[in-house]
Scaffold this motif. Structure first.
Motif, PDB file in Angstrom:
ATOM      1  N   ARG A 202       0.824  -1.202   0.000  1.00  0.00           N
ATOM      2  CA  ARG A 202       0.000   0.000   0.000  1.00  0.00           C
ATOM      3  C   ARG A 202       0.868   1.267   0.000  1.00  0.00           C
ATOM      4  N   SER A 227       1.294  -6.882  -2.063  1.00  0.00           N
ATOM      5  CA  SER A 227       0.454  -7.245  -0.920  1.00  0.00           C
ATOM      6  C   SER A 227      -1.008  -7.217  -1.379  1.00  0.00           C
ATOM      7  N   ARG A 228      -1.858  -7.768  -0.553  1.00  0.00           N
ATOM      8  CA  ARG A 228      -3.275  -7.752  -0.912  1.00  0.00           C
ATOM      9  C   ARG A 228      -3.808  -6.324  -0.902  1.00  0.00           C
ATOM     10  N   GLN A 241      -0.454 -11.199  -6.246  1.00  0.00           N
ATOM     11  CA  GLN A 241      -0.594 -11.185  -4.779  1.00  0.00           C
ATOM     12  C   GLN A 241       0.183 -12.327  -4.118  1.00  0.00           C
ATOM     13  N   VAL A 242       0.947 -11.938  -3.109  1.00  0.00           N
ATOM     14  CA  VAL A 242       1.716 -12.909  -2.324  1.00  0.00           C
ATOM     15  C   VAL A 242       1.059 -13.019  -0.957  1.00  0.00           C
ATOM     16  N   GLY A 243       0.904 -14.232  -0.474  1.00  0.00           N
ATOM     17  CA  GLY A 243       0.372 -14.378   0.883  1.00  0.00           C
ATOM     18  C   GLY A 243      -0.591 -15.527   1.025  1.00  0.00           C
ATOM     19  N   GLN A 244      -1.263 -15.510   2.128  1.00  0.00           N
ATOM     20  CA  GLN A 244      -2.180 -16.594   2.489  1.00  0.00           C
ATOM     21  C   GLN A 244      -3.218 -16.839   1.409  1.00  0.00           C
ATOM     22  N   THR A 245      -3.762 -15.767   0.843  1.00  0.00           N
ATOM     23  CA  THR A 245      -4.781 -15.930  -0.194  1.00  0.00           C
ATOM     24  C   THR A 245      -4.207 -15.596  -1.575  1.00  0.00           C
ATOM     25  N   GLY A 258       7.329  -0.969   1.101  1.00  0.00           N
ATOM     26  CA  GLY A 258       6.078  -0.344   1.531  1.00  0.00           C
ATOM     27  C   GLY A 258       5.033  -1.373   1.921  1.00  0.00           C
ATOM     28  N   SER A 260       3.705  -3.661   5.260  1.00  0.00           N
ATOM     29  CA  SER A 260       3.847  -3.639   6.725  1.00  0.00           C
ATOM     30  C   SER A 260       4.296  -4.985   7.286  1.00  0.00           C
ATOM     31  N   GLN A 264      -0.797 -12.410   7.236  1.00  0.00           N
ATOM     32  CA  GLN A 264      -1.288 -13.058   6.002  1.00  0.00           C
ATOM     33  C   GLN A 264      -0.310 -12.854   4.853  1.00  0.00           C
ATOM     34  N   HIS A 265       0.447 -11.759   4.870  1.00  0.00           N
ATOM     35  CA  HIS A 265       1.461 -11.569   3.835  1.00  0.00           C
ATOM     36  C   HIS A 265       2.670 -12.458   4.139  1.00  0.00           C
ATOM     37  N   ASN A 279      10.899   0.236   4.467  1.00  0.00           N
ATOM     38  CA  ASN A 279       9.673   0.771   5.058  1.00  0.00           C
ATOM     39  C   ASN A 279      10.039   2.002   5.875  1.00  0.00           C
ATOM     40  N   LEU A 298      10.362   5.070   0.603  1.00  0.00           N
ATOM     41  CA  LEU A 298      10.619   4.294  -0.618  1.00  0.00           C
ATOM     42  C   LEU A 298      10.819   5.176  -1.838  1.00  0.00           C
TER      43      LEU A 298
HETATM   44  C1  FAD Z   1      -8.423 -13.713   5.405  1.00  0.00           C
HETATM   45  C2  FAD Z   1      -7.372 -12.708   4.977  1.00  0.00           C
HETATM   46  C3  FAD Z   1      -6.482 -13.066   3.994  1.00  0.00           C
HETATM   47  C4  FAD Z   1      -5.482 -12.178   3.593  1.00  0.00           C
HETATM   48  N1  FAD Z   1      -4.596 -12.558   2.633  1.00  0.00           N
HETATM   49  C5  FAD Z   1      -3.581 -11.726   2.326  1.00  0.00           C
HETATM   50  C6  FAD Z   1      -2.588 -12.116   1.361  1.00  0.00           C
HETATM   51  O1  FAD Z   1      -2.636 -13.197   0.760  1.00  0.00           O
HETATM   52  N2  FAD Z   1      -1.594 -11.260   1.122  1.00  0.00           N
HETATM   53  C7  FAD Z   1      -1.474 -10.044   1.740  1.00  0.00           C
HETATM   54  O2  FAD Z   1      -0.503  -9.322   1.460  1.00  0.00           O
HETATM   55  N3  FAD Z   1      -2.402  -9.651   2.624  1.00  0.00           N
HETATM   56  C8  FAD Z   1      -3.454 -10.453   2.914  1.00  0.00           C
HETATM   57  N4  FAD Z   1      -4.410 -10.015   3.787  1.00  0.00           N
HETATM   58  C9  FAD Z   1      -4.391  -8.588   4.204  1.00  0.00           C
HETATM   59  C10 FAD Z   1      -3.426  -8.321   5.330  1.00  0.00           C
HETATM   60  O3  FAD Z   1      -4.069  -8.526   6.578  1.00  0.00           O
HETATM   61  C11 FAD Z   1      -2.957  -6.843   5.261  1.00  0.00           C
HETATM   62  O4  FAD Z   1      -4.085  -5.993   5.301  1.00  0.00           O
HETATM   63  C12 FAD Z   1      -2.139  -6.506   4.031  1.00  0.00           C
HETATM   64  O5  FAD Z   1      -1.114  -7.459   3.851  1.00  0.00           O
HETATM   65  C13 FAD Z   1      -1.543  -5.123   4.187  1.00  0.00           C
HETATM   66  O6  FAD Z   1      -0.864  -4.768   3.030  1.00  0.00           O
HETATM   67  P1  FAD Z   1       0.286  -3.688   3.065  1.00  0.00           P
HETATM   68  O7  FAD Z   1       1.366  -4.138   3.972  1.00  0.00           O
HETATM   69  O8  FAD Z   1       0.622  -3.328   1.671  1.00  0.00           O
HETATM   70  O9  FAD Z   1      -0.484  -2.397   3.665  1.00  0.00           O
HETATM   71  P2  FAD Z   1      -0.332  -1.687   5.062  1.00  0.00           P
HETATM   72  O10 FAD Z   1      -0.512  -2.640   6.186  1.00  0.00           O
HETATM   73  O11 FAD Z   1      -1.212  -0.491   5.010  1.00  0.00           O
HETATM   74  O12 FAD Z   1       1.181  -1.224   5.090  1.00  0.00           O
HETATM   75  C14 FAD Z   1       1.704  -0.247   4.252  1.00  0.00           C
HETATM   76  C15 FAD Z   1       3.134  -0.054   4.715  1.00  0.00           C
HETATM   77  O13 FAD Z   1       3.770   0.856   3.849  1.00  0.00           O
HETATM   78  C16 FAD Z   1       4.613   1.685   4.615  1.00  0.00           C
HETATM   79  N5  FAD Z   1       4.796   2.930   3.862  1.00  0.00           N
HETATM   80  C17 FAD Z   1       3.844   3.853   3.549  1.00  0.00           C
HETATM   81  N6  FAD Z   1       4.403   4.856   2.820  1.00  0.00           N
HETATM   82  C18 FAD Z   1       5.708   4.562   2.697  1.00  0.00           C
HETATM   83  C19 FAD Z   1       6.798   5.212   2.079  1.00  0.00           C
HETATM   84  N7  FAD Z   1       6.642   6.368   1.420  1.00  0.00           N
HETATM   85  N8  FAD Z   1       8.007   4.651   2.152  1.00  0.00           N
HETATM   86  C20 FAD Z   1       8.194   3.473   2.809  1.00  0.00           C
HETATM   87  N9  FAD Z   1       7.201   2.810   3.425  1.00  0.00           N
HETATM   88  C21 FAD Z   1       5.976   3.334   3.361  1.00  0.00           C
HETATM   89  C22 FAD Z   1       3.895   1.896   5.911  1.00  0.00           C
HETATM   90  O14 FAD Z   1       4.798   2.240   6.943  1.00  0.00           O
HETATM   91  C23 FAD Z   1       3.245   0.537   6.125  1.00  0.00           C
HETATM   92  O15 FAD Z   1       4.059  -0.321   6.908  1.00  0.00           O
HETATM   93  C24 FAD Z   1      -5.414 -10.894   4.193  1.00  0.00           C
HETATM   94  C25 FAD Z   1      -6.320 -10.545   5.193  1.00  0.00           C
HETATM   95  C26 FAD Z   1      -7.291 -11.438   5.582  1.00  0.00           C
HETATM   96  C27 FAD Z   1      -8.247 -11.044   6.663  1.00  0.00           C
END
Ligand code: FAD
Length: 317
Positions: A202, A227-228, A241-245, A258, A260, A264-265, A279, A298
């Motif tokens: 994200r 990520s999801r 998409q990489v992860g559990q799903t 970027g 977290s 699940q990831h 990050n 990033l």
């Molecule tokens: C049943 C279920 C299954 C799921 N399956 C998966 C799956 O297969 N794969 C998966 O990935 N997720 C899965 N999820 C979702 C998972 O719980 C998280 O919501 C998701 O992985 C978060 O993605 P993220 O890390 O990109 O986003 P966020 O958690 O929002 O993290 C974004 C990160 O980016 C960093 N960031 C922001 N801006 C910058 C910047 N400018 N420079 C550097 N860093 C920055 C932030 O510090 C933060 O750590 C699932 C959830 C459920 C409930």
């Protein structure tokens, strides 16, 4: 009793995860027979027969086996399975689609996604997205098992000369028909088997910003993951998409940008050999699994990284 392993292939080549499944099978029993279901797949039969761990190849061909329709495969596997104690496949989309049907037809309890063979009837498998591990003992006479490919080494593809036995197909399943296949064509390595993966989350903020990831992937000959949250936000399509799903990857190098590090990831990448995390939040959970962590923005770090790669003026193969 022996192991019946169901080969995954595209009628021309064996899919690599079959080799991991053969290794897992060899820890259940030495007598491994591989069932090859397809159409015009003689070359695959030959390559299977050359694998030292394979004792016999059961080869069946028919037009209705050309495309992997689990509805057609399952009754055949059930018919062939009479003399086997274990039926094994990978816990990827192939096995996840096929094995539950086989298991239901045989009225056995499937043991899914095992990461370790403790004994021929006892297996270790992750539960709650890898937060806990269950040791499962199966008392079924016939055990239907899917294996997590990344938890077992690929077996050697040579050293064998197993006999190839032709067997008869069963009738096509009347209610399901193959219509067409739509595949995304890419010159990049396949995400599931790439040596290097760079993934965005994200934190990338938009699909356009994924260009920063793509440029580095080009230099490293890497597959692109996500990520999801990035997929759900529409930055990139869901086959990344990489992860559990999503997909489970175990590359030599995984670069998370970027992301977290939600559990699940991590379920999809934490067995990667070297993990690098970029990050801006020093408390992000991804740093707890990272071998190298860079606490940085990033949008500053990725251009600098690319600049350094450009200085090396080389593309990794
Ligand atoms: C049943 C279920 C299954 C799921 N399956 C998966 C799956 O297969 N794969 C998966 O990935 N997720 C899965 N999820 C979702 C998972 O719980 C998280 O919501 C998701 O992985 C978060 O993605 P993220 O890390 O990109 O986003 P966020 O958690 O929002 O993290 C974004 C990160 O980016 C960093 N960031 C922001 N801006 C910058 C910047 N400018 N420079 C550097 N860093 C920055 C932030 O510090 C933060 O750590 C699932 C959830 C459920 C409930």
């Amino acid at each position: 009793m022996s192991v019946l392993l169901i080969a995954e292939h595209n009628n021309k080549e064996l899919r690599p995860f079959t080799l991991n499944a053969i290794t897992a099978s060899s820890q259940m029993d030495n007598d491994i027979h591989v069932l090859l279901i397809g159409n015009n797949c003689g070359d695959v039969a030959k390559s299977l027969s050359e694998i030292a761990l394979v004792k016999k190849v059961l080869h069946v061909e028919a037009e209705h086996y050309e495309n992997v329709l689990a509805e057609n495969f399952a009754p055949l596997v059930v018919k062939v399975s009479e003399n086997y104690s274990h039926i094994v496949s990978s816990a990827n989309t192939f096995g996840k689609n096929l094995m539950p049907r086989i298991s239901a037809l045989l009225n056995t309890s499937q043991v899914s996604d095992i990461i370790k063979v403790i004994s021929p009837d006892t297996f270790l498998r992750p539960i709650y997205a890898g937060n806990a591990f269950a040791t499962v003992k199966s008392i079924d006479a016939k055990k239907c098992i899917t294996i997590r490919p990344t938890s077992f080494e690929a077996c050697s593809i040579s050293g064998g000369s197993a006999p190839i036995e032709k067997i008869e197909p069963v009738e096509a399943f009347a209610s399901t028909k193959f219509i067409k296949r739509e595949e995304v064509k890419s010159d990049r390595p396949e995400l599931g088997t790439a040596r290097v993966v760079i993934s965005g989350g994200r934190g990338m903020q938009s699909g356009d910003n994924f260009k920063l990831i793509t440029d580095i992937a080009d230099k490293l000959n890497a597959a692109i993951g996500a990520s999801r949250a990035a997929v759900d936000a529409g930055y990139i399509s869901n086959e990344h998409q990489v992860g559990q799903t999503g997909k489970v990857v175990v590359p030599d190098l995984y670069i998370a940008v970027g992301i977290s590090g939600a559990i699940q990831h991590l379920a999809g990448m934490k067995e990667s050999k070297i993990i690098v995390a970029i990050n801006k939040d020093g408390e992000a959970p991804i740093f707890s699994v990272a071998d190298y962590g860079l606490e940085a923005d990033l949008f500053e770090a990725l251009p600098q990284f690319l600049e350094e790669l450009n200085k090396l003026n080389t593309i990794q193969k």
